[in-house]
Design an enzyme around this catalytic site. Structure first.
Site, PDB file in Angstrom:
ATOM      1  N   ASP A 206      19.435   7.990 -56.698  1.00  8.00           N
ATOM      2  CA  ASP A 206      20.558   7.053 -56.650  1.00  8.00           C
ATOM      3  C   ASP A 206      20.173   5.852 -55.774  1.00  8.00           C
ATOM      4  O   ASP A 206      20.361   4.686 -56.130  1.00  8.00           O
ATOM      5  CB  ASP A 206      21.775   7.795 -56.067  1.00  8.00           C
ATOM      6  CG  ASP A 206      23.070   7.037 -56.267  1.00  8.00           C
ATOM      7  OD1 ASP A 206      23.043   5.962 -56.895  1.00  8.00           O
ATOM      8  OD2 ASP A 206      24.113   7.515 -55.791  1.00  8.00           O
TER       9      ASP A 206
ATOM     10  N   TYR B 146      24.936  16.188 -54.757  1.00  6.68           N
ATOM     11  CA  TYR B 146      26.199  15.736 -55.358  1.00  6.68           C
ATOM     12  C   TYR B 146      26.963  16.885 -56.020  1.00  6.68           C
ATOM     13  O   TYR B 146      28.139  16.761 -56.314  1.00  6.68           O
ATOM     14  CB  TYR B 146      25.939  14.631 -56.394  1.00  6.68           C
ATOM     15  CG  TYR B 146      25.464  13.323 -55.792  1.00  6.68           C
ATOM     16  CD1 TYR B 146      25.303  13.185 -54.419  1.00  6.68           C
ATOM     17  CD2 TYR B 146      25.184  12.230 -56.593  1.00  6.68           C
ATOM     18  CE1 TYR B 146      24.856  12.002 -53.867  1.00  6.68           C
ATOM     19  CE2 TYR B 146      24.739  11.033 -56.042  1.00  6.68           C
ATOM     20  CZ  TYR B 146      24.582  10.933 -54.676  1.00  6.68           C
ATOM     21  OH  TYR B 146      24.152   9.754 -54.135  1.00  6.68           O
TER      22      TYR B 146
ATOM     23  N   ASP C  42      18.737   1.852 -57.150  1.00 11.52           N
ATOM     24  CA  ASP C  42      19.464   0.629 -56.774  1.00 11.52           C
ATOM     25  C   ASP C  42      18.546  -0.317 -56.012  1.00 11.52           C
ATOM     26  O   ASP C  42      18.540  -1.526 -56.237  1.00 11.52           O
ATOM     27  CB  ASP C  42      20.686   0.958 -55.899  1.00 11.52           C
ATOM     28  CG  ASP C  42      21.949   1.096 -56.731  1.00 11.52           C
ATOM     29  OD1 ASP C  42      21.828   1.363 -57.948  1.00 11.52           O
ATOM     30  OD2 ASP C  42      23.051   0.945 -56.173  1.00 11.52           O
TER      31      ASP C  42
ATOM     32  N   ASP D 109      11.220   8.420 -47.575  1.00  9.47           N
ATOM     33  CA  ASP D 109      11.296   7.294 -46.630  1.00  9.47           C
ATOM     34  C   ASP D 109      10.120   6.340 -46.827  1.00  9.47           C
ATOM     35  O   ASP D 109      10.284   5.110 -46.840  1.00  9.47           O
ATOM     36  CB  ASP D 109      11.398   7.783 -45.171  1.00  9.47           C
ATOM     37  CG  ASP D 109      10.466   8.944 -44.857  1.00  9.47           C
ATOM     38  OD1 ASP D 109       9.862   9.512 -45.795  1.00  9.47           O
ATOM     39  OD2 ASP D 109      10.337   9.293 -43.669  1.00  9.47           O
TER      40      ASP D 109
ATOM     41  N   LYS E  50      11.292  15.111 -49.721  1.00  8.18           N
ATOM     42  CA  LYS E  50      11.265  15.052 -48.252  1.00  8.18           C
ATOM     43  C   LYS E  50      10.776  16.421 -47.777  1.00  8.18           C
ATOM     44  O   LYS E  50      11.436  17.130 -47.014  1.00  8.18           O
ATOM     45  CB  LYS E  50      12.680  14.705 -47.756  1.00  8.18           C
ATOM     46  CG  LYS E  50      12.782  14.436 -46.282  1.00  8.18           C
ATOM     47  CD  LYS E  50      12.114  13.147 -45.839  1.00  8.18           C
ATOM     48  CE  LYS E  50      12.184  13.015 -44.332  1.00  8.18           C
ATOM     49  NZ  LYS E  50      11.282  11.995 -43.790  1.00  8.18           N
TER      50      LYS E  50
END
Ligand code: NAD
Length: 365
Positions: free
Chosen positions: A245, A141, A249, A221, A189
């Site tokens: 993020d 970001y 959620d 994942d 990852k």
């Protein structure tokens, strides 16, 4: 204990829910002889209307001079046509950046009584209690270069971290895990991304400072699946900005309602506390908003800025108790509504205060 709290209630349901959070804090201050002082300032749409900017200078100055900031929510449909840097949400991004918090804490816990609101089976979520620590100021970001080159039809962003950025957020996560169930899951990852290999190596290095905390690594994942299959297996989950993020959620489904979720952003000049939900213009001003996310956010202020663990825990157990007694705001009164009493925002706030008072009086006597 003394704490100067700046309240930036914002737009929509922000003022309704922060009023209830402040009232709970005032009750605790009175009962425990703590000095909590509150100042109110504008942010978001209300500030655009009154001051012509979503983050007025006097709001920012007051935030930087406070011990903690409690933010409601910003945003409203009437501002949707403004350019991004003039919208209410720009005020939120600006205050987050100015306060400089790099560790975003988002608890995700199951309430037995709300299991009916979750798409997951009750036996899967029962007892789940995860604390996410999301790195908030780095990664994809913020990384440079970033560009959408319209001429060449290419766009790129950069996921970039330094060792020190990873180490400082990892230390926050290990310290929190040491005070909880002493287990840290770091998510990356590393099988594909170099930045994740740096992340994993750094977290592994920092782990040596915390021999009492068990560290495990998961790929993002796989973790997305584990959260839904076996959420009880996780205690503190540490991850970078983008993965955090998405995973936080996703984990909202454990609690079952957006109106129940608190958050804290720590590590900067001043800690910032906000419920996860937005300004909910569809229900604003009608007394329908669930104040429990904001009230649980108040508990985080006491825990992380006030060092008042017993009082923070009393708020959390009062919320549980009120739910056990069948009290619900309309967003929670879905599914099986037998034995349920639907309350307004103010009535729910009053119930929690009453219960907090009973609990704290019982502890001190
Ligand atoms: P939202 O979170 O405001 O609402 C989504 C849905 O959840 C709505 O149906 C709403 O009624 C319901 N809801 C949310 N909080 C609730 C609560 N406490 N009690 C009961 N129901 C609740 O998200 P949205 O509709 O996507 O966005 C509305 C506005 O809020 C937009 O302007 C958006 O930019 C802004 N927003 C602000 C923040 C923030 O300030 N941190 C976060 C998200 C969205």
């Amino acid at each position: 204990m003394k704490l100067n709290i700046l309240v930036t209630a914002g737009d929509g349901i922000g003022p309704e829910v922060t009023n209830e959070a402040v009232a709970v804090l005032q009750e605790i201050a009175t009962l425990g002889g703590h000095e909590l002082s509150f100042m109110e300032k504008r942010i978001g749409g209300v500030a655009i209307v009154a001051d012509g900017t979503p983050l007025p200078a006097d709001t920012l100055d007051a935030a930087l001079a406070s011990d903690a900031v409690l933010l409601g929510a910003v945003g409203g449909n009437e501002f949707n046509s403004l350019p991004p840097d003039k919208r209410p949400e720009a005020g939120l991004l600006a205050i987050r950046a100015a306060l400089g918090g790099f560790a975003n804490l988002r608890p995700a816990f199951a309430f037995k009584e709300l299991a009916v609101n979750s798409p997951l089976r009750p036996e899967i979520i029962e007892g789940a209690d995860i604390l996410f620590v999301r790195e908030l100021l780095g990664g994809l970001y913020f990384g440079q270069p970033r560009e959408w080159n319209r001429e060449s039809g290419e766009a790129w962003n950069t996921m970039r971290y330094t060792r020190s950025e990873v180490a400082r957020v990892a230390r926050v996560a290990f310290e929190l895990a040491a005070r909880r169930r002493k287990k840290l899951t770091s998510v990356d990852k590393a099988n594909v991304l170099e930045v994740s290999q740096l992340w994993r190596a750094t977290v592994t290095e920092v782990a040596k400072e915390f021999p009492g905390v068990a560290l495990e690594h998961q790929y993002v994942d796989a973790m997305a699946m584990h959260i839904l299959n076996r959420p009880r297996d996780f205690d503190v989950v540490l991850t970078e900005n983008l993965f955090g993020d998405i995973l936080t959620d996703e984990s909202g489904v454990i609690t079952g309602s957006l109106g129940m979720l608190p958050s804290a952003t720590i590590g900067g000049k001043v800690n910032l506390y906000e419920p996860v939900h937005g300004s909910a213009p569809d229900i604003a001003g009608k007394g329908l908003a669930n104040p429990l996310g904001a009230i649980l956010t108040a508990a985080l202020i006491l825990r992380y800025s006030g060092g008042l663990e017993a009082e923070a825990a009393a708020i959390e157990s009062s919320v549980r108790k009120v739910l056990e007694q069948g009290f619900r705001t309309p967003d929670l009164a879905r599914g099986n509504t037998q034995g349920v009493t639907v309350l307004s925002t103010k009535e729910m706030g009053a119930k929690v205060r009453e219960t907090v008072k009973e609990q704290l009086v019982a502890i001190s006597s």
